[in-house]
Design an enzyme around this catalytic site. Structure first.
Site, PDB file in Angstrom:
ATOM      1  CB  ALA A  89      -0.954  -0.015   1.190  1.00 11.27           C
ATOM      2  N   GLY A 114       3.272   1.686  -1.978  1.00  8.39           N
ATOM      3  CA  GLY A 114       3.827   1.790  -3.341  1.00  8.39           C
ATOM      4  C   GLY A 114       2.996   2.698  -4.226  1.00  8.39           C
ATOM      5  CD  GLN A 115       4.699   4.590  -9.496  1.00  8.33           C
ATOM      6  OE1 GLN A 115       4.070   5.559  -9.916  1.00  8.33           O
ATOM      7  NE2 GLN A 115       5.350   3.760 -10.276  1.00  8.33           N
ATOM      8  CG  ASP A 175       4.568  -1.621   1.691  1.00  5.88           C
ATOM      9  OD1 ASP A 175       5.655  -2.240   1.584  1.00  5.88           O
ATOM     10  OD2 ASP A 175       4.021  -1.050   0.730  1.00  5.88           O
ATOM     11  NE  ARG A 210       9.548 -17.201 -16.956  1.00  7.34           N
ATOM     12  CZ  ARG A 210       8.841 -17.803 -17.910  1.00  7.34           C
ATOM     13  NH1 ARG A 210       8.092 -17.085 -18.701  1.00  7.34           N
ATOM     14  NH2 ARG A 210       8.891 -19.095 -18.063  1.00  7.34           N
ATOM     15  CG  ASN A 227       7.105 -12.163  -6.861  1.00  6.24           C
ATOM     16  OD1 ASN A 227       6.641 -11.385  -6.043  1.00  6.24           O
ATOM     17  ND2 ASN A 227       7.857 -11.782  -7.864  1.00  6.24           N
ATOM     18  CG  ASP A 258      -3.476  -6.412 -19.737  1.00  6.59           C
ATOM     19  OD1 ASP A 258      -2.487  -5.706 -19.935  1.00  6.59           O
ATOM     20  OD2 ASP A 258      -3.545  -7.224 -18.790  1.00  6.59           O
ATOM     21  CG  HIS A 317      -0.770  -8.721 -16.377  1.00  4.45           C
ATOM     22  ND1 HIS A 317      -1.334  -7.724 -17.114  1.00  4.45           N
ATOM     23  CD2 HIS A 317       0.193  -8.131 -15.641  1.00  4.45           C
ATOM     24  CE1 HIS A 317      -0.743  -6.579 -16.823  1.00  4.45           C
ATOM     25  NE2 HIS A 317       0.194  -6.800 -15.935  1.00  4.45           N
TER      26      HIS A 317
HETATM   27  P1  NDP Z   1       3.886  -0.617  -7.923  1.00  7.48           P
HETATM   28  O1  NDP Z   1       2.868  -0.219  -6.944  1.00  7.48           O
HETATM   29  O2  NDP Z   1       4.105   0.250  -9.109  1.00  7.48           O
HETATM   30  O3  NDP Z   1       3.576  -2.098  -8.480  1.00  7.48           O
HETATM   31  C1  NDP Z   1       3.258  -3.151  -7.607  1.00  7.48           C
HETATM   32  C2  NDP Z   1       3.148  -4.438  -8.363  1.00  7.48           C
HETATM   33  O4  NDP Z   1       2.100  -4.358  -9.316  1.00  7.48           O
HETATM   34  C3  NDP Z   1       4.410  -4.847  -9.128  1.00  7.48           C
HETATM   35  O5  NDP Z   1       4.567  -6.251  -8.996  1.00  7.48           O
HETATM   36  C4  NDP Z   1       4.055  -4.476 -10.544  1.00  7.48           C
HETATM   37  O6  NDP Z   1       4.698  -5.323 -11.488  1.00  7.48           O
HETATM   38  C5  NDP Z   1       2.586  -4.795 -10.578  1.00  7.48           C
HETATM   39  N1  NDP Z   1       1.823  -4.206 -11.680  1.00  7.48           N
HETATM   40  C6  NDP Z   1       0.836  -4.808 -12.350  1.00  7.48           C
HETATM   41  N2  NDP Z   1       0.341  -4.028 -13.288  1.00  7.48           N
HETATM   42  C7  NDP Z   1       1.016  -2.883 -13.245  1.00  7.48           C
HETATM   43  C8  NDP Z   1       0.960  -1.688 -13.989  1.00  7.48           C
HETATM   44  N3  NDP Z   1       0.144  -1.470 -14.980  1.00  7.48           N
HETATM   45  N4  NDP Z   1       1.784  -0.699 -13.652  1.00  7.48           N
HETATM   46  C9  NDP Z   1       2.645  -0.863 -12.655  1.00  7.48           C
HETATM   47  N5  NDP Z   1       2.752  -1.990 -11.923  1.00  7.48           N
HETATM   48  C10 NDP Z   1       1.967  -2.994 -12.219  1.00  7.48           C
HETATM   49  O7  NDP Z   1       5.283  -0.893  -7.230  1.00  7.48           O
HETATM   50  P2  NDP Z   1       6.036  -0.064  -6.071  1.00  7.48           P
HETATM   51  O8  NDP Z   1       7.435  -0.591  -6.107  1.00  7.48           O
HETATM   52  O9  NDP Z   1       5.759   1.388  -6.147  1.00  7.48           O
HETATM   53  O10 NDP Z   1       5.346  -0.586  -4.749  1.00  7.48           O
HETATM   54  C11 NDP Z   1       5.374  -1.905  -4.335  1.00  7.48           C
HETATM   55  C12 NDP Z   1       5.172  -1.945  -2.851  1.00  7.48           C
HETATM   56  O11 NDP Z   1       5.013  -3.295  -2.474  1.00  7.48           O
HETATM   57  C13 NDP Z   1       6.363  -1.399  -2.084  1.00  7.48           C
HETATM   58  O12 NDP Z   1       5.889  -0.461  -1.138  1.00  7.48           O
HETATM   59  C14 NDP Z   1       6.958  -2.642  -1.401  1.00  7.48           C
HETATM   60  O13 NDP Z   1       7.505  -2.359  -0.146  1.00  7.48           O
HETATM   61  C15 NDP Z   1       5.717  -3.482  -1.282  1.00  7.48           C
HETATM   62  N6  NDP Z   1       5.891  -4.913  -1.083  1.00  7.48           N
HETATM   63  C16 NDP Z   1       5.092  -5.441  -0.119  1.00  7.48           C
HETATM   64  C17 NDP Z   1       5.139  -6.759   0.173  1.00  7.48           C
HETATM   65  C18 NDP Z   1       4.258  -7.246   1.256  1.00  7.48           C
HETATM   66  O14 NDP Z   1       3.355  -6.544   1.678  1.00  7.48           O
HETATM   67  N7  NDP Z   1       4.473  -8.470   1.745  1.00  7.48           N
HETATM   68  C19 NDP Z   1       6.028  -7.679  -0.546  1.00  7.48           C
HETATM   69  C20 NDP Z   1       6.816  -7.033  -1.558  1.00  7.48           C
HETATM   70  C21 NDP Z   1       6.726  -5.682  -1.815  1.00  7.48           C
HETATM   71  P3  NDP Z   1       6.077  -4.947 -12.213  1.00  7.48           P
HETATM   72  O15 NDP Z   1       7.148  -5.055 -11.159  1.00  7.48           O
HETATM   73  O16 NDP Z   1       6.182  -6.002 -13.271  1.00  7.48           O
HETATM   74  O17 NDP Z   1       5.904  -3.558 -12.752  1.00  7.48           O
END
Ligand code: NDP
Length: 338
Positions: A12, A14-15, A42, A98, A105, A160, A188
């Site tokens: 949450a 993240g972006q 997070d 990969r 993951n 998509d 996806h």
């Molecule tokens: P984003 O919020 O941008 O993306 C999160 C995930 O969504 C990534 O796997 C990303 O894949 C995927 N995704 C799917 N569709 C899209 C799209 N259209 N555009 C962008 N992403 C897409 O990533 P952030 O790095 O900003 O944030 C991730 C957060 O997750 C961080 O705060 C991190 O700490 C947290 N996190 C939490 C975990 C937990 O709660 N256990 C475990 C791991 C991470 P792709 O990488 O292929 O772009």
């Protein structure tokens, strides 16, 4: 008073999370009359920034938001939830194979599957957004079973789907509301098959098929497919950041339709466990055209759509990729003795 819905968003801080939580909190998913308790999870290193998001949500003064929690403890976050938006995942880094991405993951989604089984309601519905989304959902479902049925797990291909709607609307010269029933088949990933063979467009007051409305077969079987497949990369190139806003909106569309049902005659794309439809191996989390019954809130794969040789070939490629991903993920589970 209506009982609140408890919705979890992982990643949450993240972006995508930042765009997603406000939409859920203000009623875009569960409706303007439905109270929501929002749980944000997070990693511990994000605790401070997550707290900032919580403060902003409080300051939004939303009547639908009756509780908001910012947590770094997985067990607490999954407790008694009704819906899980699993967004957090290990991102692909440059040079990463990969196999390594899958292994990282698998750990996250195995753990979250177990937490769902131990702490969530047996009726919890799950959308996986974090990539590789289909395979992450497969692993999560495996470890949440048998408490939570496989049919409650899904992965997001709605972005998509929405991209395909937008492309068809632009090319046919109509607004987005005039296009329905595009389909995203498969993974996806870049092997997904955006298919408009069964799509309908309302143009000049008449409903016609998308091929007639667009009137450019070469575009629909060529450029259109690659535009949809590569749209994410095209946005990163321009914005320098990924398409987080549209991803969050799509996650909301996905869960809203699952919560309220689809319109009569409408179908949407959702990656769900295959029941063997269209020759896709049973259990694979595969994007299909689905309809959701407003009464039972259950999805059903749309049956009987005719597939030509072109479509069959494309579906074959994405099926093969998903089988490979699934097998690699299962192997990673074994190797890590998980
Ligand atoms: P984003 O919020 O941008 O993306 C999160 C995930 O969504 C990534 O796997 C990303 O894949 C995927 N995704 C799917 N569709 C899209 C799209 N259209 N555009 C962008 N992403 C897409 O990533 P952030 O790095 O900003 O944030 C991730 C957060 O997750 C961080 O705060 C991190 O700490 C947290 N996190 C939490 C975990 C937990 O709660 N256990 C475990 C791991 C991470 P792709 O990488 O292929 O772009």
């Amino acid at each position: 008073m209506v009982a609140p819905i408890r919705a979890l968003v992982t990643g949450a801080a993240g972006q995508i999370g930042y765009s997603l939580v406000i939409e859920i909190a203000k009623g875009d998913v569960f409706g303007p009359e439905q109270p929501v308790e929002l749980v944000m999870l997070d990693l511990p290193f994000c605790a401070q920034s997550l707290d900032g998001v919580k403060m902003e949500l409080q300051d939004c003064a939303l009547p639908t938001l009756v509780g908001v929690e910012a947590l770094t403890d997985e067990a607490a976050a999954f407790k008694n939830i009704d819906y899980a938006f699993l967004v957090g995942a290990m991102p692909r880094r440059e040079g990463m194979e990969r196999k390594d991405l899958l292994a990282a993951n698998v750990k996250i989604f195995k753990s979250q599957g177990k937490s769902l089984a131990e702490h969530a309601k047996p009726t919890t519905k799950v959308i996986v957004v974090g990539n590789p989304a289909n395979t992450n959902a497969f692993i999560c479902a495996k470890y949440a079973a048998p408490k939570i049925p496989a049919e409650n797990f899904s992965a997001m291909t709605r972005l998509d789907h929405n991209r395909a709607l937008a492309q068809v609307a632009a090319k046919a010269g109509v607004t987005i509301g005039a296009v329905k029933n595009v389909i995203i088949w498969g993974n996806h990933s870049s092997t997904q098959f955006p298919d408009v063979r069964h799509a309908k467009v309302t143009k000049d007051g008449k409903e016609v098929d998308a091929y007639t409305a667009v009137n450019d077969n070469a575009f629909l079987q060529g450029e259109f497919i690659s535009i949809v497949q590569k749209r994410g990369a095209a946005i990163i190139e321009r914005r320098k950041f990924s398409s987080a806003m549209s991803a969050a909106k799509a996650a909301c569309d996905h869960i809203r339709d699952w919560h309220v049902g689809t319109q009569p005659g409408q179908f949407i794309s959702m990656a769900v466990p295959s029941d063997g439809s269209y020759g896709v191996p049973q259990g694979l989390i595969f994007s299909f055209p689905v309809q959701i019954c407003p009464d039972t809130k259950k999805w059903k794969i749309v049956q009987g759509l005719e597939l030509d040789e072109f479509a069959k070939g494309k579906i074959d490629v994405t099926t093969k990729e998903l089988i490979e991903e699934r097998d690699e993920a299962l192997k990673a589970c074994e190797e890590a003795n998980m």
